[in-house]
Write an enzyme that holds these catalytic residues in place. Structure first.
Site, mmCIF file in Angstrom:
data_model
loop_
_atom_site.group_PDB
_atom_site.id
_atom_site.type_symbol
_atom_site.label_atom_id
_atom_site.label_comp_id
_atom_site.label_asym_id
_atom_site.label_seq_id
_atom_site.Cartn_x
_atom_site.Cartn_y
_atom_site.Cartn_z
ATOM 1 N N CYS A 274 38.206 -44.605 -18.306
ATOM 2 C CA CYS A 274 38.603 -45.411 -17.152
ATOM 3 C C CYS A 274 37.429 -46.166 -16.521
ATOM 4 O O CYS A 274 37.649 -47.064 -15.708
ATOM 5 C CB CYS A 274 39.288 -44.537 -16.106
ATOM 6 N N HIS B 17 38.951 -48.302 -9.387
ATOM 7 C CA HIS B 17 39.841 -47.845 -10.455
ATOM 8 C C HIS B 17 41.142 -47.366 -9.835
ATOM 9 O O HIS B 17 41.152 -46.623 -8.855
ATOM 10 C CB HIS B 17 39.169 -46.710 -11.229
ATOM 11 N N ASN C 290 48.061 -45.772 -13.584
ATOM 12 C CA ASN C 290 46.684 -45.719 -14.086
ATOM 13 C C ASN C 290 46.653 -46.332 -15.483
ATOM 14 O O ASN C 290 47.171 -45.757 -16.433
ATOM 15 C CB ASN C 290 46.212 -44.266 -14.122
#
Length: 324
Positions: A118, A251, A281
């Site tokens: 990520c 993020h 996500n």
């Protein structure tokens, strides 16, 4: 030494939108209980985009790249560096970057993948900045793209409600005008077990567990502390205060992480770009996706100082401070 200027951005999402209610119904058929209220309360996620099984990461990456190229107003031949951040590549090799290069019709540019989960896009953008500032590239295509739904265990409620698929891309170019002001990358490999997908391929067979596994509480605690420290360090390098930031694009993993981070940095929540409710996500794609949304709707404007942050498996984290 030139600056690295963002001159275009683009994004791509699969066609299949899955709301929490639909997902809850699908999981109930497998004997797994969840609900829209349970997911929203804990994560802020309301829906996600899920790619069909035949859609590859390079498909989404290519679409995002083409949108960014069009907005930047450049020719494909102008690109001399292509970096794709992904943890879900099309193949073991060649790199997804090389496949995207072929699909967009570029020949000759350096092309490779970056794998920092990520944090991948922040790592890739920092790498492109280093190439440009060193004079080794003039125009780079930087992409974050994932099909995480392909590595999700749909029997694991703790992870299957969290992730989605998508891609985002930047065109960055050498410029005399201020662009990327500072960067900061970090990792702590001793924490590799709190977020991982351990499966490997040996003699044509998958060895070990091929699915994503996560210790949610450990990730939450480490993410907030690491991102706060990284933000302060990248601001210090640029000689600005965190309160001078016009937009924070973190993020998009969990709205509670994002809100906690904003409070610690004393950044007004109205200056924080949040898309986790719509995208969930999307790992390496989450930062460029969120950035592109805020740029297209007019929030991020020329002259704004924007903080981009990633955090993910490895354990990795990092920040890029940009002046638009």
């Amino acid at each position: 030494m030139p600056f690295t200027k963002i001159i275009g951005s683009g994004s791509a999402l699969p066609e299949n939108v899955v709301s929490n209610d639909v997902l809850a119904q699908q999981l109930a058929e497998k004997g797994i209980e969840t609900s829209d209220e349970w997911i929203v309360t804990r994560t802020g996620i309301k829906q996600r985009y899920i790619a069909d099984s035949h859609i590859k990461t390079s498909d989404l990456a290519t679409q995002a790249a083409q949108n960014a190229i069009k907005e930047a107003g450049i020719q494909v031949e102008d690109i001399d560096l292509i970096i794709v951040a992904t943890s879900t590549p099309d193949h073991i090799f060649p790199s997804t970057a090389c496949i995207v290069q072929s699909k967009i019709g570029n020949k000759g540019a350096a092309a490779f993948d970056v794998q920092a989960v990520c944090s991948g896009f922040v790592y890739a953008l920092t790498t492109a900045d280093s190439y440009i500032r060193a004079g080794n590239a003039k125009c780079a295509l930087v992409i974050g793209a994932e099909t995480f739904s392909h590595i999700i265990d749909w029997q694991d409620r703790s992870t299957c409600v969290l992730f989605g698929d998508g891609a985002g891309a930047f065109i960055v170019k050498a410029s005399d005008e201020p662009g990327i002001l500072s960067t900061q990358l970090n990792a702590d490999g001793s924490l590799h077990t709190i977020l991982h997908a351990e499966g490997t391929i040996c003699h044509g067979k998958v060895q070990g567990d091929p699915f994503l596994r996560m210790d949610g509480q450990a990730v939450f605690k480490k993410a907030v502390v690491s991102l706060e420290q990284s933000a302060l360090e990248v601001c210090k390098k640029a000689n600005i205060a965190s309160t001078d930031i016009d937009w924070m694009v973190p993020h998009q993993a969990n709205v509670r992480i994002i809100q906690s981070l904003a409070r610690k940095l004393n950044i007004d929540e109205n200056k924080v770009v949040i898309t986790v409710d719509h995208h969930a996500n999307t790992s390496a794609a989450s930062v460029p996706l969120a950035f592109d949304v805020a740029r297209k709707d007019g929030r991020i404007k020329s002259g704004d100082k924007v903080l981009l942050q990633g955090v993910g498996g490895g354990f990795t984290w990092g920040s890029v401070l940009v002046q638009m």
